[in-house]
Design a protein around this motif. Structure first.
Motif: not given
Lengths: 460, 616
Positions: A257-258, A353, A357, A361, A364-365, A368, A452-453, A456-457, B572-573, B576, B580, B583-584, B586-587, B590
């Protein structure tokens, strides 16, 4: 190009009773419902594997809920369906979650015999007061016995799940838990801080002031840092934010996953990531059971997919030369069907994606993992350099001490799963480059989201 | 063509000077000024009720919403009186707020009389007095009408006595009306004829016309509103603006139809109307200036002209830094029709590129801000509004300080002066205590208390303007439960013990948060700013001290602890997508941050800290 092996996740949405903190898709159910679900899941396995062209699989994870509520014969049926319809590699990791209080020695032996080779035991705590508070169905003694039975049943790869920041927990009560876990000598320990999720009884209790002393941020971090120190002193290294293992015993499925590996989720609510698409199976049990009832088997999946695909091809290349189109179609049948699996009727929330994206991913994954992300792997996958894409966050966070550069570690499994592979799957000709990796520092692990944030692009 | 023009204008161009009435309506806010104007327009048949939008004289959206008038408006009504004759009424609607006192005075100077509207339930209020005195200063003949007599709590007789006693004008026969329900409107119209004199002046004499307002039109250029005292203008007349000496040839003359301009052949002495002359900038046709004929000028300009002086200054910054050009464009456009709006570019370390803007008062500032947001969809951060301080330096020079950042080093300052206003607060007697306390807190100097009747009094105070522009109205309202009204006028400058309060975030001064305050209030203000900022600034990677300082000496401090934990334990899977999204979010957060030194401060924090009120 040789296709990457697939990971499979099977969701068993049943449990004896919901825990107070649980926001997973899971509920108690009668034996008849469970049987019908296993039938439906078997049918989903068959249909999707056909369409995917019976792909090779190297990790399987059966999660829930509490998959160990399944009767032995039902689990055996599922495993044999998997083996019949996917090319499960001989050395595949086949994990299953296990709740103490739902298994006995015979059941564990049968599971092992059926091919489960890794068991993740949801202990959470070795203190009855804490277990009661969490609403767990088992005692600490049952948890210890469960672990010992699993060993006796022949499991040589065992994980213990522990939960920290339980209301009322202190640093010392946590360390007691850790010591008991260590005394059992598992291969792997997952240690999570409790997250109070929305729409759980805990959230309501929290709002009403019914949860005693939820450990504060300082306690939470002290526990986290002590955990790392105590476990590493006993030979377990932290390979992911909340996961610790003896070297070589990392959970390969989760690492997938990561590291951006493809996975297929089966069963309600299960998420998949395939060919740049993320999608998940519908969450509604009733609809799922209807969809995969015996009567629906007459529906030709191939027809659905071919129909949808040809439409797409026509619309996109309406003006292209017909002769070419036919040739391309003939050659591509296999892959084009694979590419479109998310069109199947059991899926929802399909998301394609973008390149940005995918890169986000990956970052940021991958961060971890304590080994972080590999510049070489990034370049190999995206044909761009990691530093050019993430110039600002890398520079900024190295400067403020949250990220650092590091050399590859010789753990093998991490390198293999981080996307660097060669044709024969052996990493002998892979040249380790100094400072190939970017990873979180100790402090960076505390503030991972903050870092991680920034990875994100924006979409162009 | 000629016939068409004649028929268009024929209706009133024949009305002789003695049947013209130029007047305005004065009232306290909400006493029914605009409603009465609407009824008069309706009654004279210029517009049917259905054609007429509510309160046609208030044109700008913001005005309509707030029930206030910012720009002067005028409308010509033709009234067929009981004597069988047709009269031309020029109703001039004046701005109703102290910020626009100068504009009010020019509009009054264009009139010969005024209708005083008083609410039968509320009686005389602070603005009633201020406006009626202003009207009398301009030698207008004032007659009262009592409005809202249909309300159960109306007490017309008492209010009439109050008018006679407090203002000293005859009120016994004042019309009792309900503008809302159209009661007594005819009576008011008849009174206009008998109580207000016809304009004087000689159409053959040299031109002398007062500019009482102007507005910018993108097709016609500046439209100049004038009242002709003497002389005549028509298309082709070459006119001179006496303050600037600029000369222009008139392109069009006309009068004010409701909501539109109606061209006519000429305007003569005693008339109210407009002209255009390809004037590009409203500054070339300033309110209060006198227009005369270039070839045959009048002897002297009309008295009372002055350039509008901004009294309140603030920095305006686009929240999105990239919108700077749009803000500039918007301010330039506003300035075309608002000669009192001042702006010049400035930069702030905290807020980036923006403008230091000058306004007539706080309401003027609020209206500009609101229009920027509404008409230009700009999100604006404004620094705390400040007044113009006079800084007398040791070298004998004096500077007018509009931006605290430009305050010279204390060693170069001999002394400072701040503007003081004379204010009158009309209040129910039960709230005299709290209101006096408020005025004391705001450094007010008590002058007198006058009782209008048993239950109401006028408090007179001198208060520093700086204390008024900072949420005084809100405080007044909350401490009197709405039973106080307030009016003021500038009363010169006085020496004062003023200091600059700096706010330091992580030892860096944040320029946008600097204030000039009275030395006695510095500690309290500084402490509250620090507390508020502590709540507004998110935790950073490191500990951040927040300090308030006067002249380098720290007087208050708060500390924002370093960030300890910001991590998702599980991902985990199946998680995600959801993680995400977190996190977005949070971005995005910012992105709204502004770097000050090495501290990230959300832009809203500036707004919220600057909004900091006294009563919370």
């Amino acid at each position: 190009m040789e296709a990457e092996k697939l990971s499979l996740y099977l969701h068993i949405p049943f449990c004896v009773r919901k825990c107070l903190y649980c926001d997973f898709l899971s509920a108690p159910a009668g034996p008849d419902t469970i049987r019908r679900y296993v039938d439906a899941l078997s049918r989903e396995i068959r249909l999707t594997s056909q369409i995917l062209g019976v792909p090779a699989v190297d990790t399987v994870f059966i999660g829930g809920g509490t998959p160990t509520v399944l009767e032995t014969n039902l689990l055996e049926k599922l495993i044999s369906e998997l083996r019949d319809h996917f090319k499960i590699a001989p050395d595949a990791e086949i994990s299953m979650e296990c709740n103490p209080g739902t298994v006995d020695q015979d059941k564990l032996k049968a599971f092992r015999a059926a091919g489960i080779n890794r068991l993740s035991i949801g202990v959470q705590s070795f203190q009855n007061e804490e277990l009661r508070r969490l609403g767990r169905i088992h005692t600490a003694e049952e948890a210890v016995r469960c672990f010992e039975m699993a060993r006796a049943a022949g499991f040589d790869n065992l994980n213990i799940d522990l939960m920290s920041a339980i209301p009322g927990q202190t640093i010392s009560s946590w360390e007691d838990n850790l010591q008991i876990a260590l005394s059992l000598k598992p291969e792997h320990i997952s240690a999570y801080s409790l997250i109070i999720e929305e729409n759980t009884p805990f959230e309501k209790m929290m709002r009403e002031g019914l949860l005693p002393d939820v450990p504060d941020e300082d306690t939470d971090r002290a526990i986290y840092h002590n955990t790392g120190r105590i476990l590493s002193g006993n030979g377990y290294y932290r390979y992911e934010i909340s996961n610790y293992a003896l070297s070589g015993c990392e959970c390969r499925h989760n690492i997938g996953y990561w590291s951006g590996k493809e996975y297929l989720g089966l069963g309600i609510g299960a998420a998949s990531m395939m060919d740049g698409h993320r999608f998940q199976v519908i969450r509604e049990l009733k609809t799922y059971l209807e969809l995969f009832s015996g009567s629906g088997e007459n529906v030709s999946y191939e027809a659905i997919l071919n129909d949808a695909d040809s439409k797409e091809v026509v619309s996109k290349e309406a003006v292209s030369k017909e002769a070419d189109l036919n040739v391309t179609d003939a050659n591509k049948t296999d892959t084009s069907v694979t590419r479109s699996i998310w069109r199947l009727p059991q899926y929802e929330q399909v998301e394609e994606l973008t390149e940005n994206e995918k890169m986000s991913e990956f970052a940021f994954l991958g961060l971890r993992l304590t080994d972080g992300i590999s510049r070489q792997a990034f370049e190999q996958r995206f044909h761009r350099s990691l530093d050019s894409v993430f110039e600002v966050p890398i520079r900024e966070h190295i400067q403020n001490g949250l990220l650092t550069e590091a050399a590859d570690r010789e753990t093998g499994i991490l390198v293999e799963n981080s996307g660097i592979r060669n044709n024969d799957g052996i990493r002998n000709n892979y040249r380790i480059r100094n400072n190939d990796r970017i990873r979180l520092t100790e402090r960076g692990l505390d503030l991972a989201n903050y870092v991680m944030s920034d990875f994100l692009l924006d979409e162009e | 063509m000629a016939d068409e023009k004649k028929s268009m204008n024929g209706q009133d161009m024949d009305i002789p000077q003695e049947r013209i009435r130029n007047f305005c309506i004065v009232a306290h806010i909400d006493h029914g000024k605009s409603t009465l104007a609407d009824r008069m327009i309706e009654h004279t048949g210029v517009l049917t009720a259905r054609e007429m939008q509510d309160q046609v004289l208030d044109n700008i959206d913001v005005e309509r919403e707030r029930g206030i008038t910012i720009k002067s408006q005028a409308v010509r009504l033709i009234y067929k009186a009981k004597d069988g004759q047709e009269y031309a009424f020029n109703l001039i609607d004046t701005p109703g707020h102290v910020d626009f006192n100068y504009e009010v005075s020019r509009s009054l100077a264009a009139c010969d009389g005024a209708i005083l509207v008083v609410d039968a339930t509320q009686g005389i209020q602070a603005q009633t007095l201020a406006n009626v005195y202003l009207a009398m200063e301009h030698d207008l003949d004032v007659f009262p009408v009592i409005n809202k007599i249909d309300l159960p709590s109306a007490r017309p007789e008492e209010v009439k006595e109050e008018i006679e006693y407090v203002i000293g004008i005859e009120a016994a026969d004042a019309p009792e009306i309900s503008a809302k329900n159209g009661i007594g409107i005819e009576e008011v119209l008849e009174e206009v004829i008998t109580k207000i004199p016809a304009p004087k002046g000689d159409a053959a004499a040299p031109l002398q016309a007062l500019i009482f307002d102007s507005l910018y039109d993108s097709y016609k250029g500046v439209i100049v509103f004038v009242r002709l005292m003497d002389g005549t203008i028509r298309k082709g007349t070459k006119v001179r603006f006496m303050s600037s000496g600029a000369e222009e040839e008139i392109v069009e003359v006309g009068y004010f139809g409701p909501g539109r301009f109606i061209p006519c052949d000429e305007l003569r002495a005693g008339m109210v109307g407009y002209f255009t002359a390809s004037i590009k900038n409203i500054r070339d046709a300033r309110v209060g200036d006198t227009v005369t004929e270039a070839a045959r000028p009048c002897k002297e300009a009309l008295p009372g002209y002055k350039k509008a002086q901004p009294m309140v200054f603030a920095g305006l910054y686009p929240q999105d830094t990239a919108k700077y050009p749009e803000l500039k464009d918007a301010l330039e456009k506003f300035q075309l029709s608002d000669a009192s709006l001042f702006f010049e570019p400035e930069t702030s370390i905290a807020l980036g590129f923006g403008f230091r803007c000058g306004f007539l008062g706080l309401l003027h500032m609020e209206v500009v801000l609101e229009r920027l947001e509404r008409e230009y969809e700009l999100d604006i951060i404004s620094t705390a509004p400040g007044v113009v301080y006079k800084v007398f330096k040791t070298d004998g020079t004096m500077i007018e300080l509009t931006n605290p950042a430009n305050l010279p080093d204390p060693s170069e300052i001999e002394h400072m002066e701040e503007p003081i206003v004379s204010s009158q607060i009309m209040v129910s007697t039960e709230y005299i205590g709290p209101i006096m306390q408020l005025c004391q807190e705001r450094r007010g100097r008590y002058l007198s208390t006058e009782y209008i009747e048993k239950t109401r009094a006028v408090l007179k105070y001198e208060i520093p303007l700086n204390e008024i522009i900072y949420d005084f109205f809100d405080a007044l309202k909350s401490r009197s439960r709405g039973y106080a009204s307030f009016d003021y006028e500038l009363n010169g400058y006085e020496p004062s013990k003023l200091v600059k309060l700096d706010i330091l975030v992580n030892k860096e001064p944040v320029d946008a948060l600097s204030f000039i305050v009275h030395a006695d209030g510095a500690y309290d203000r500084g402490r509250r700013m620090c507390e508020k900022l502590k709540d507004e600034i998110p935790r950073q990677l490191f500990e951040v001290p927040i300090q308030a300082a006067v002249g380098g000496r720290v007087i208050a401090r708060e500390t924002i602890r370093a960030m300890r934990k910001d991590v998702l334990a599980k991902c985990y899977g199946g998680d995600i997508t959801r993680k995400k999204k977190l996190l977005e979010k949070q971005k995005e957060g910012k992105k709204r941050m502004q770097m000050v030194g090495n501290v990230e401060i959300p832009k809203e924090a500036f707004m919220n800290v600057l909004k900091l009120g006294d009563d919370n």
